[in-house]
Scaffold this motif. Structure first.
Motif, short mmCIF file in Angstrom:
data_model
loop_
_atom_site.label_atom_id
_atom_site.label_comp_id
_atom_site.label_asym_id
_atom_site.label_seq_id
_atom_site.Cartn_x
_atom_site.Cartn_y
_atom_site.Cartn_z
N TYR A 38 7.29 2.33 16.08
CA TYR A 38 5.97 2.39 15.45
C TYR A 38 5.96 3.53 14.44
O TYR A 38 5.85 4.71 14.79
CB TYR A 38 4.89 2.58 16.52
CG TYR A 38 4.92 1.48 17.56
CD1 TYR A 38 4.41 0.21 17.27
CD2 TYR A 38 5.49 1.69 18.82
CE1 TYR A 38 4.44 -0.82 18.22
CE2 TYR A 38 5.54 0.67 19.77
CZ TYR A 38 5.02 -0.57 19.45
OH TYR A 38 5.07 -1.59 20.39
N ARG A 69 13.79 -2.83 9.50
CA ARG A 69 12.43 -3.29 9.17
C ARG A 69 12.47 -4.73 8.70
O ARG A 69 13.29 -5.10 7.85
CB ARG A 69 11.82 -2.40 8.11
CG ARG A 69 11.76 -0.93 8.51
CD ARG A 69 11.18 -0.05 7.42
NE ARG A 69 11.19 1.36 7.82
CZ ARG A 69 12.17 2.20 7.49
NH1 ARG A 69 13.19 1.77 6.77
NH2 ARG A 69 12.12 3.46 7.89
N ARG A 96 7.08 -5.08 10.57
CA ARG A 96 7.52 -4.58 11.87
C ARG A 96 8.82 -3.79 11.73
O ARG A 96 9.67 -4.10 10.91
CB ARG A 96 7.74 -5.74 12.86
CG ARG A 96 6.46 -6.50 13.18
CD ARG A 96 6.73 -7.60 14.20
NE ARG A 96 5.51 -8.34 14.53
CZ ARG A 96 5.48 -9.35 15.41
NH1 ARG A 96 6.58 -9.74 16.01
NH2 ARG A 96 4.33 -9.95 15.67
N SER A 97 8.93 -2.76 12.56
CA SER A 97 10.14 -1.94 12.58
C SER A 97 10.70 -1.90 14.00
O SER A 97 9.95 -1.94 14.98
CB SER A 97 9.84 -0.50 12.13
OG SER A 97 9.34 -0.49 10.82
N ARG A 98 12.02 -1.80 14.07
CA ARG A 98 12.68 -1.69 15.36
C ARG A 98 13.71 -0.56 15.28
O ARG A 98 14.35 -0.35 14.24
CB ARG A 98 13.36 -3.00 15.77
CG ARG A 98 12.39 -4.17 15.91
CD ARG A 98 13.03 -5.33 16.63
NE ARG A 98 13.28 -5.06 18.05
CZ ARG A 98 12.37 -5.19 19.01
NH1 ARG A 98 11.14 -5.58 18.71
NH2 ARG A 98 12.66 -4.94 20.26
N ASP A 149 17.73 -1.70 21.34
CA ASP A 149 16.87 -2.44 20.41
C ASP A 149 15.43 -2.33 20.93
O ASP A 149 15.06 -3.01 21.88
CB ASP A 149 17.32 -3.90 20.32
CG ASP A 149 16.55 -4.69 19.28
OD1 ASP A 149 15.58 -4.16 18.72
OD2 ASP A 149 16.91 -5.86 19.04
N LEU A 150 14.63 -1.43 20.31
CA LEU A 150 13.29 -1.13 20.81
C LEU A 150 12.27 -1.19 19.68
O LEU A 150 12.62 -0.95 18.50
CB LEU A 150 13.26 0.28 21.42
CG LEU A 150 14.14 0.53 22.65
CD1 LEU A 150 14.15 2.03 22.95
CD2 LEU A 150 13.63 -0.25 23.84
N PRO A 151 11.00 -1.50 20.01
CA PRO A 151 9.96 -1.44 18.98
C PRO A 151 9.82 -0.01 18.45
O PRO A 151 9.90 0.96 19.21
CB PRO A 151 8.70 -1.88 19.73
CG PRO A 151 9.19 -2.60 20.94
CD PRO A 151 10.48 -1.97 21.31
#
Length: 251
Positions: free
Chosen positions: A69, A181, A185-187, A65-67
């Motif tokens: 971009y 999303r 923000r998206s992950r 589970d990571l950011p």
């Protein structure tokens, strides 16, 4: 006299009595010895021939589970559509992989140390994109726009002598990678489950269960952690290059 003669016919002489005892021994003791031999021999053999061994099965799971971009002109969905590129990011060593068709690749994995054995697994991996919530893997929300599903569909163990090959072996790998999303923000989220099931050959049948479990779980953990490292590092780095290339093309 007739009474005496009749009575004397029922009283055996000493010779007759001894002779009768020998006949009684021959008729009773010998059959008893045969009975004990015949019964115990068949009882013992089928237990060895028909013995069934239950496979040992071990499973390991990881989640990421990571950011993430994203850029409007280079969404992660579009990146996942380029399966050859995604595969190369996860498995960069061309010497150990070969493309079979549009969705499948053959991979020569790094050697695995198991007890005192060294095994070279060869696997066929399939990458498949799914959209619209249809046939998503378990645990993936149906509102996710696109999922990349990873499956091992065939496998082979190389480097083992016939004496050391397990009588039963199966390897299962199921994974999923997708963008999630929320608002702006998206992950990047992912899940991977790897399981092995096997029956040790007779020469290794005396390995204690605790020792076997410790080695198997250590091997699985190392494999799934290696896969997680590739996703978290190599895949995200390649996606960033994908974004830059898209941005240059727009200029």
């Amino acid at each position: 006299m007739s009474e005496v003669a009749a009575g004397s016919s029922f009283i055996p002489t000493y010779h007759q009595f001894c002779s009768g005892r020998r006949k009684w021994k021959d008729q009773v003791v010998k059959p008893n010895r045969q009975w004990r031999y015949v019964v115990t021999q068949p009882k013992w053999q089928p237990l060895i021939k028909n013995q069934m061994v239950k496979p040992s099965t071990y499973t390991s799971r990881i989640f990421t589970d990571l950011p993430l971009y994203e850029s409007p002109g280079a969404l992660f969905d579009e990146y996942l559509e380029d399966k050859p590129r995604v595969f190369k990011a996860i498995f960069p060593d061309k010497r150990r992989s070969q493309r079979i068709n549009e969705e499948e690749w053959k991979i020569q994995m790094l050697p695995i140390q198991f007890l005192f054995l060294t095994v070279w697994p060869v696997i066929d991996m399939r990458l498949r994109c799914k959209t619209g919530g249809k046939d998503y893997p378990s645990g993936v929300p149906h509102n996710v726009t696109k999922v990349l599903e990873l499956d091992i569909i065939r496998w082979e163990l190389q480097g083992l002598d016939d004496l050391l090959k397990p009588s039963h072996f199966s390897l299962g790998v199921k994974g999923a990678l997708y963008p999630e999303r929320q608002a702006m923000r998206s992950r990047l989220k992912g899940q991977l489950e790897m399981s092995i099931s096997f029956v040790l050959p007779p020469v290794l049948a005396l390995v204690p269960e605790d020792g076997l479990r410790s080695v198997a779980e250590s091997v699985l953990k190392r494999l799934v952690e290696n896969m997680k490292h590739k996703v978290n590092g190599s895949l995200l780095a390649d996606y960033n290059e994908f974004r830059k290339q898209k941005a240059k093309n727009l200029v």
